[in-house]
Design an enzyme around this catalytic site. Sequence first.
Site, mmCIF file in Angstrom:
data_model
loop_
_atom_site.group_PDB
_atom_site.id
_atom_site.type_symbol
_atom_site.label_atom_id
_atom_site.label_comp_id
_atom_site.label_asym_id
_atom_site.label_seq_id
_atom_site.Cartn_x
_atom_site.Cartn_y
_atom_site.Cartn_z
ATOM 1 N N ARG A 1 0.286 -8.801 13.584
ATOM 2 C CA ARG A 1 -0.578 -7.905 12.671
ATOM 3 C C ARG A 1 -1.286 -8.528 11.583
ATOM 4 O O ARG A 1 -2.311 -8.054 11.237
ATOM 5 C CB ARG A 1 0.528 -6.911 12.181
ATOM 6 C CG ARG A 1 1.078 -5.836 13.220
ATOM 7 C CD ARG A 1 2.345 -5.247 12.909
ATOM 8 N NE ARG A 1 2.655 -4.643 11.441
ATOM 9 C CZ ARG A 1 3.523 -4.632 10.821
ATOM 10 N NH1 ARG A 1 4.612 -5.047 11.357
ATOM 11 N NH2 ARG A 1 3.601 -4.105 9.594
ATOM 12 N N ARG B 1 11.573 -5.383 4.913
ATOM 13 C CA ARG B 1 11.274 -4.142 4.632
ATOM 14 C C ARG B 1 12.221 -3.045 5.208
ATOM 15 O O ARG B 1 12.680 -3.301 6.564
ATOM 16 C CB ARG B 1 9.904 -3.548 5.156
ATOM 17 C CG ARG B 1 9.710 -2.239 5.103
ATOM 18 C CD ARG B 1 8.164 -1.859 5.040
ATOM 19 N NE ARG B 1 7.382 -1.988 6.082
ATOM 20 C CZ ARG B 1 6.313 -2.345 6.403
ATOM 21 N NH1 ARG B 1 5.306 -1.676 5.540
ATOM 22 N NH2 ARG B 1 5.608 -2.445 7.343
ATOM 23 N N LYS C 1 0.962 -1.294 -0.004
ATOM 24 C CA LYS C 1 -0.138 -0.087 0.096
ATOM 25 C C LYS C 1 0.944 1.078 0.129
ATOM 26 O O LYS C 1 0.544 2.039 -0.720
ATOM 27 C CB LYS C 1 -0.856 -0.133 1.096
ATOM 28 C CG LYS C 1 -1.922 -1.346 1.195
ATOM 29 C CD LYS C 1 -2.538 -1.055 2.507
ATOM 30 C CE LYS C 1 -1.907 -1.254 3.917
ATOM 31 N NZ LYS C 1 -1.281 -2.273 4.176
ATOM 32 N N ARG D 1 11.685 -0.971 10.905
ATOM 33 C CA ARG D 1 10.749 -0.645 11.895
ATOM 34 C C ARG D 1 10.708 -1.685 13.101
ATOM 35 O O ARG D 1 10.720 -2.863 12.746
ATOM 36 C CB ARG D 1 9.135 -0.703 11.314
ATOM 37 C CG ARG D 1 8.955 0.626 10.531
ATOM 38 C CD ARG D 1 7.956 0.736 9.710
ATOM 39 N NE ARG D 1 6.553 0.061 10.213
ATOM 40 C CZ ARG D 1 5.509 -0.206 9.793
ATOM 41 N NH1 ARG D 1 5.314 0.495 8.419
ATOM 42 N NH2 ARG D 1 4.430 -0.833 10.240
ATOM 43 N N ARG E 1 -9.140 0.869 9.252
ATOM 44 C CA ARG E 1 -8.906 -0.526 9.206
ATOM 45 C C ARG E 1 -9.774 -1.218 10.120
ATOM 46 O O ARG E 1 -9.453 -2.623 10.628
ATOM 47 C CB ARG E 1 -7.397 -0.387 10.040
ATOM 48 C CG ARG E 1 -6.041 -0.981 9.572
ATOM 49 C CD ARG E 1 -5.032 -0.685 10.584
ATOM 50 N NE ARG E 1 -3.956 -1.350 10.324
ATOM 51 C CZ ARG E 1 -2.842 -0.715 9.458
ATOM 52 N NH1 ARG E 1 -3.112 0.547 9.149
ATOM 53 N NH2 ARG E 1 -1.840 -1.475 9.460
HETATM 54 P P1 ADP Z 1 1.639 -1.954 7.738
HETATM 55 O O1 ADP Z 1 2.756 -1.457 6.939
HETATM 56 O O2 ADP Z 1 1.730 -2.888 8.643
HETATM 57 O O3 ADP Z 1 0.439 -1.570 6.933
HETATM 58 P P2 ADP Z 1 1.157 0.864 9.278
HETATM 59 O O4 ADP Z 1 2.282 1.764 9.131
HETATM 60 O O5 ADP Z 1 0.006 1.134 8.317
HETATM 61 O O6 ADP Z 1 1.661 -0.682 8.883
HETATM 62 O O7 ADP Z 1 0.623 0.830 10.676
HETATM 63 C C1 ADP Z 1 1.551 0.565 11.798
HETATM 64 C C2 ADP Z 1 0.816 0.452 12.919
HETATM 65 O O8 ADP Z 1 0.183 1.662 13.461
HETATM 66 C C3 ADP Z 1 -0.343 -0.497 13.221
HETATM 67 O O9 ADP Z 1 -0.049 -1.983 13.421
HETATM 68 C C4 ADP Z 1 -1.363 -0.054 14.116
HETATM 69 O O10 ADP Z 1 -0.729 -0.452 15.501
HETATM 70 C C5 ADP Z 1 -1.140 1.464 13.778
HETATM 71 N N1 ADP Z 1 -2.150 1.915 12.835
HETATM 72 C C6 ADP Z 1 -1.939 2.464 11.479
HETATM 73 N N2 ADP Z 1 -3.073 2.756 11.019
HETATM 74 C C7 ADP Z 1 -4.101 2.551 11.965
HETATM 75 C C8 ADP Z 1 -5.435 2.652 11.950
HETATM 76 N N3 ADP Z 1 -6.094 2.982 10.931
HETATM 77 N N4 ADP Z 1 -6.009 2.038 12.968
HETATM 78 C C9 ADP Z 1 -5.396 1.500 14.076
HETATM 79 N N5 ADP Z 1 -4.252 1.647 14.213
HETATM 80 C C10 ADP Z 1 -3.384 2.105 13.008
HETATM 81 P P1 ADP Z 2 2.294 -2.085 3.160
HETATM 82 O O1 ADP Z 2 2.196 -0.319 3.043
HETATM 83 O O2 ADP Z 2 0.943 -2.441 2.598
HETATM 84 O O3 ADP Z 2 2.483 -2.473 4.613
HETATM 85 P P2 ADP Z 2 4.896 -1.655 1.771
HETATM 86 O O4 ADP Z 2 4.669 -0.889 0.535
HETATM 87 O O5 ADP Z 2 5.539 -0.993 2.983
HETATM 88 O O6 ADP Z 2 3.386 -2.378 2.380
HETATM 89 O O7 ADP Z 2 5.694 -2.784 1.381
HETATM 90 C C1 ADP Z 2 5.941 -3.832 2.062
HETATM 91 C C2 ADP Z 2 7.637 -4.319 1.693
HETATM 92 O O8 ADP Z 2 7.366 -5.059 0.568
HETATM 93 C C3 ADP Z 2 8.476 -3.378 1.505
HETATM 94 O O9 ADP Z 2 9.748 -3.603 1.707
HETATM 95 C C4 ADP Z 2 8.398 -3.067 -0.183
HETATM 96 O O10 ADP Z 2 9.838 -2.782 -0.639
HETATM 97 C C5 ADP Z 2 8.079 -4.476 -0.620
HETATM 98 N N1 ADP Z 2 7.093 -4.350 -1.672
HETATM 99 C C6 ADP Z 2 6.156 -3.555 -2.098
HETATM 100 N N2 ADP Z 2 5.634 -3.930 -3.082
HETATM 101 C C7 ADP Z 2 6.310 -5.115 -3.687
HETATM 102 C C8 ADP Z 2 5.975 -5.913 -4.706
HETATM 103 N N3 ADP Z 2 4.969 -5.638 -5.715
HETATM 104 N N4 ADP Z 2 6.596 -7.132 -4.978
HETATM 105 C C9 ADP Z 2 7.798 -7.370 -3.905
HETATM 106 N N5 ADP Z 2 8.021 -6.424 -3.014
HETATM 107 C C10 ADP Z 2 7.126 -5.501 -2.776
#
Ligand code: ADP
Ligand code: ADP
Length: 219
Positions: A171, A127, A13, A160, A88
């Site tokens: 998660r 990541r 995302k 992270r 979420r």
């Molecule tokens: P991911 O890459 O796992 O999607 P995010 O950066 O979006 O991670 O979120 C990291 C953490 O921040 C989540 O595990 C949660 O604890 C918190 N968080 C982020 N967005 C939300 C939301 N919309 N509602 C509740 N918690 C959230």
């Molecule tokens: P989210 O925001 O949904 O948690 P991220 O965009 O942070 O996901 O991506 C999670 C990890 O996967 C990062 O290390 C990113 O570089 C990698 N990644 C993202 N898109 C792809 C893809 N299409 N194929 C392989 N790895 C990917």
Amino acid sequence: MRIILLGPPGAGKGTQADMLSKKLFLPHISTGDMLRAVMGSGMELGQKAKAYMDKGQLVPDNIILDIIRDRIGRPDCREGYLLDGFPRTLPQAEALDAMLAANDNAIDVVLNIQVPLELLLERLTGRRGCLQCGTIYHQLYSPTKTEGLCDACGGSLYQRTDDCEASVQKRLEVYEVQTAPLIAYYEKRKTLQFINGNQPAHAVMLELGQVLGLDWEKD
Ligand code: ADP
Ligand code: ADP
Ligand code: ZN
């Protein structure tokens, strides 16, 4: 255009939102990034959020909704935005709909990025992010040219604390229970589009362009 990027942790995302934001000139709103910024500021809210995030749990809806209400009310959001990591939970989705309806607005499209769950652990533990500019990398799938340094700005990379195996497992469970029900919620509203996230990031972006009716092949 008001767009939601839906999908499990690691679906891509953030990666896609960064690219879409540049192409569509829309702000990229990531609740995770906003929470991490508050954590870094030393504010009490940050300490509270950190306790949940470190355990892999969701931060309470009321905290998230306050943050979102403030953010989408700012002038740069007038023409739309990309929501990444929000909503979420069902109460968050319902509250967002109510917030928008009060201003005669609505979400235009929900892009559900699908990736088989067994691939997500490797994506998340590999990541890395740039401390300075936030660019997202992956040790195997999108490594930097110089180890540990960002290609875009030369900043240092970091991992992270919630991208360790134990937090990731938690998660993913939380996603299944609390977030996956949003797929049915948006399917009913006919705003949902399915995107194959199990292909290289550039191919995912092209598919997003097609779904949004934009021709990016020539860019
Ligand atoms: P991911 O890459 O796992 O999607 P995010 O950066 O979006 O991670 O979120 C990291 C953490 O921040 C989540 O595990 C949660 O604890 C918190 N968080 C982020 N967005 C939300 C939301 N919309 N509602 C509740 N918690 C959230
Ligand atoms: P989210 O925001 O949904 O948690 P991220 O965009 O942070 O996901 O991506 C999670 C990890 O996967 C990062 O290390 C990113 O570089 C990698 N990644 C993202 N898109 C792809 C893809 N299409 N194929 C392989 N790895 C990917
Ligand atoms: Zn950088």
